[in-house]
Design a protein around this motif. Sequence first.
Motif, PDB file in Angstrom:
ATOM      1  N   ILE A 192      -6.886  13.832   5.246  1.00 33.27           N
ATOM      2  CA  ILE A 192      -5.465  13.889   5.587  1.00 33.27           C
ATOM      3  C   ILE A 192      -5.229  13.285   6.968  1.00 33.27           C
ATOM      4  CG2 ILE A 192      -3.561  15.458   6.186  1.00 33.27           C
ATOM      5  CD1 ILE A 192      -4.492  17.228   3.824  1.00 33.27           C
ATOM      6  N   ARG A 193      -6.044  13.651   7.940  1.00 33.18           N
ATOM      7  CA  ARG A 193      -5.881  13.096   9.299  1.00 33.18           C
ATOM      8  C   ARG A 193      -6.102  11.585   9.313  1.00 33.18           C
ATOM      9  NH1 ARG A 193      -8.072  18.088  11.124  1.00 33.18           N
ATOM     10  NH2 ARG A 193     -10.188  17.274  10.930  1.00 33.18           N
ATOM     11  N   GLU A 194      -7.112  11.124   8.577  1.00 32.49           N
ATOM     12  CA  GLU A 194      -7.408   9.685   8.529  1.00 32.49           C
ATOM     13  C   GLU A 194      -6.266   8.918   7.864  1.00 32.49           C
ATOM     14  OE1 GLU A 194      -9.574   6.172   9.164  1.00 32.49           O
ATOM     15  OE2 GLU A 194      -9.908   8.176   9.996  1.00 32.49           O
ATOM     16  N   LEU A 195      -5.741   9.443   6.769  1.00 36.79           N
ATOM     17  CA  LEU A 195      -4.605   8.795   6.096  1.00 36.79           C
ATOM     18  C   LEU A 195      -3.393   8.738   7.020  1.00 36.79           C
ATOM     19  CD1 LEU A 195      -4.726  10.282   2.489  1.00 36.79           C
ATOM     20  CD2 LEU A 195      -4.994   7.873   3.122  1.00 36.79           C
ATOM     21  N   GLU A 196      -3.128   9.825   7.712  1.00 36.25           N
ATOM     22  CA  GLU A 196      -1.982   9.860   8.617  1.00 36.25           C
ATOM     23  C   GLU A 196      -2.113   8.790   9.696  1.00 36.25           C
ATOM     24  OE1 GLU A 196       0.639  13.177  10.970  1.00 36.25           O
ATOM     25  OE2 GLU A 196      -1.524  13.480  10.916  1.00 36.25           O
ATOM     26  N   GLY A 197      -3.293   8.667  10.273  1.00 33.29           N
ATOM     27  CA  GLY A 197      -3.508   7.664  11.307  1.00 33.29           C
ATOM     28  C   GLY A 197      -3.365   6.246  10.787  1.00 33.29           C
ATOM     29  N   ARG A 198      -3.907   5.994   9.615  1.00 34.22           N
ATOM     30  CA  ARG A 198      -3.838   4.642   9.044  1.00 34.22           C
ATOM     31  C   ARG A 198      -2.406   4.270   8.678  1.00 34.22           C
ATOM     32  NH1 ARG A 198      -8.361   1.890   8.131  1.00 34.22           N
ATOM     33  NH2 ARG A 198     -10.288   2.987   8.583  1.00 34.22           N
ATOM     34  N   LEU A 199      -1.659   5.192   8.087  1.00 32.27           N
ATOM     35  CA  LEU A 199      -0.273   4.886   7.711  1.00 32.27           C
ATOM     36  C   LEU A 199       0.628   4.755   8.938  1.00 32.27           C
ATOM     37  CD1 LEU A 199       0.192   7.072   4.527  1.00 32.27           C
ATOM     38  CD2 LEU A 199       0.078   4.575   4.673  1.00 32.27           C
ATOM     39  N   ALA A 200       0.326   5.499  10.000  1.00 29.04           N
ATOM     40  CA  ALA A 200       1.142   5.424  11.216  1.00 29.04           C
ATOM     41  C   ALA A 200       1.075   4.033  11.843  1.00 29.04           C
ATOM     42  CB  ALA A 200       0.680   6.475  12.221  1.00 29.04           C
ATOM     43  N   ARG A 201       0.026   3.285  11.566  1.00 22.81           N
ATOM     44  CA  ARG A 201      -0.104   1.918  12.098  1.00 22.81           C
ATOM     45  C   ARG A 201       0.847   0.938  11.430  1.00 22.81           C
ATOM     46  NH1 ARG A 201      -6.443   1.891  11.177  1.00 22.81           N
ATOM     47  NH2 ARG A 201      -6.910   3.731  12.399  1.00 22.81           N
ATOM     48  N   HIS A 202       1.434   1.341  10.307  1.00 19.38           N
ATOM     49  CA  HIS A 202       2.291   0.439   9.524  1.00 19.38           C
ATOM     50  C   HIS A 202       3.585   1.154   9.122  1.00 19.38           C
ATOM     51  CE1 HIS A 202      -1.196  -2.151   9.299  1.00 19.38           C
ATOM     52  NE2 HIS A 202      -1.898  -1.102   8.911  1.00 19.38           N
ATOM     53  N   PRO A 203       4.409   1.569  10.083  1.00 18.69           N
ATOM     54  CA  PRO A 203       5.607   2.336   9.747  1.00 18.69           C
ATOM     55  C   PRO A 203       6.628   1.550   8.927  1.00 18.69           C
ATOM     56  CG  PRO A 203       5.644   1.707  12.060  1.00 18.69           C
ATOM     57  CD  PRO A 203       4.296   1.316  11.518  1.00 18.69           C
ATOM     58  N   ASP A 204       6.585   0.241   8.979  1.00 16.63           N
ATOM     59  CA  ASP A 204       7.551  -0.576   8.242  1.00 16.63           C
ATOM     60  C   ASP A 204       7.089  -0.896   6.822  1.00 16.63           C
ATOM     61  OD1 ASP A 204       5.469  -2.208   9.123  1.00 16.63           O
ATOM     62  OD2 ASP A 204       6.756  -3.975   9.296  1.00 16.63           O
ATOM     63  N   ALA A 205       5.864  -0.532   6.480  1.00 14.47           N
ATOM     64  CA  ALA A 205       5.317  -0.855   5.161  1.00 14.47           C
ATOM     65  C   ALA A 205       5.729   0.205   4.136  1.00 14.47           C
ATOM     66  CB  ALA A 205       3.797  -0.951   5.230  1.00 14.47           C
ATOM     67  N   SER A 206       5.760  -0.202   2.869  1.00 13.28           N
ATOM     68  CA  SER A 206       6.111   0.721   1.795  1.00 13.28           C
ATOM     69  C   SER A 206       4.934   0.866   0.838  1.00 13.28           C
ATOM     70  CB  SER A 206       7.340   0.221   1.037  1.00 13.28           C
ATOM     71  OG  SER A 206       7.077  -1.040   0.465  1.00 13.28           O
ATOM     72  N   LEU A 207       4.884   1.995   0.174  1.00 12.25           N
ATOM     73  CA  LEU A 207       3.838   2.270  -0.810  1.00 12.25           C
ATOM     74  C   LEU A 207       4.416   2.113  -2.208  1.00 12.25           C
ATOM     75  CD1 LEU A 207       2.347   5.409   0.911  1.00 12.25           C
ATOM     76  CD2 LEU A 207       1.072   3.319   0.380  1.00 12.25           C
ATOM     77  N   VAL A 208       3.649   1.479  -3.091  1.00 11.43           N
ATOM     78  CA  VAL A 208       4.063   1.317  -4.485  1.00 11.43           C
ATOM     79  C   VAL A 208       2.885   1.668  -5.390  1.00 11.43           C
ATOM     80  CG1 VAL A 208       5.828  -0.428  -4.028  1.00 11.43           C
ATOM     81  CG2 VAL A 208       3.493  -1.141  -4.468  1.00 11.43           C
ATOM     82  N   ARG A 209       3.197   2.208  -6.552  1.00 15.78           N
ATOM     83  CA  ARG A 209       2.154   2.531  -7.526  1.00 15.78           C
ATOM     84  C   ARG A 209       1.655   1.250  -8.178  1.00 15.78           C
ATOM     85  NH1 ARG A 209       4.875   6.951 -11.168  1.00 15.78           N
ATOM     86  NH2 ARG A 209       3.098   6.436 -12.464  1.00 15.78           N
ATOM     87  N   VAL A 210       0.337   1.178  -8.355  1.00 12.60           N
ATOM     88  CA  VAL A 210      -0.302   0.023  -8.979  1.00 12.60           C
ATOM     89  C   VAL A 210      -1.474   0.504  -9.838  1.00 12.60           C
ATOM     90  CG1 VAL A 210       0.309  -1.573  -7.105  1.00 12.60           C
ATOM     91  CG2 VAL A 210      -1.870  -0.351  -7.018  1.00 12.60           C
ATOM     92  N   HIS A 211      -2.035  -0.424 -10.584  1.00  9.80           N
ATOM     93  CA  HIS A 211      -3.317  -0.213 -11.256  1.00  9.80           C
ATOM     94  C   HIS A 211      -4.280  -1.231 -10.674  1.00  9.80           C
ATOM     95  CE1 HIS A 211      -1.402   2.431 -14.131  1.00  9.80           C
ATOM     96  NE2 HIS A 211      -2.617   2.778 -14.500  1.00  9.80           N
ATOM     97  N   ALA A 212      -5.464  -0.770 -10.296  1.00  5.63           N
ATOM     98  CA  ALA A 212      -6.472  -1.648  -9.725  1.00  5.63           C
ATOM     99  C   ALA A 212      -7.831  -1.270 -10.297  1.00  5.63           C
ATOM    100  CB  ALA A 212      -6.477  -1.532  -8.210  1.00  5.63           C
ATOM    101  N   ASN A 213      -8.534  -2.249 -10.788  1.00  5.90           N
ATOM    102  CA  ASN A 213      -9.860  -2.018 -11.366  1.00  5.90           C
ATOM    103  C   ASN A 213      -9.844  -0.940 -12.443  1.00  5.90           C
ATOM    104  OD1 ASN A 213     -10.897  -3.917  -9.587  1.00  5.90           O
ATOM    105  ND2 ASN A 213     -11.327  -2.381  -8.038  1.00  5.90           N
TER     106      ASN A 213
END
Length: 121
Positions: free
Chosen positions: A51-72
Amino acid sequence: MPRHDLAARLLVALRPWNEVGLASVLSPDVRMVVDSGDETGGETRGRSHVIRELEGRLARHPDASLVRVHANGHPGLALRRPDGRVIGVAVIEGSESIRGLWISTAPRKLASWNRRRPQTD
């Protein structure tokens, strides 16, 4: 939303940030591996650490959006800049809760996600 739709549950917990929601979707012994193509990648284990690692990584990109995908062949999420460029893809493993997150942020590995297709009239 169906309990088994882990990508949707993760998306709801990430935007806006909901630590309780994240804790409910992540297994206590969740493992997250980040392939960044450099020394910033690595492995994190355990719900609170992830949770802490995800929070830090997402905080670096506040303007980015998340979308659902299929990968592999797995459900996942892609992190997109406002211009549409994908800067990260997370593959989700698990059934009732997320046991593994495999995240790629290496530009070389994201090249196929960012190919521009010629526009046709």
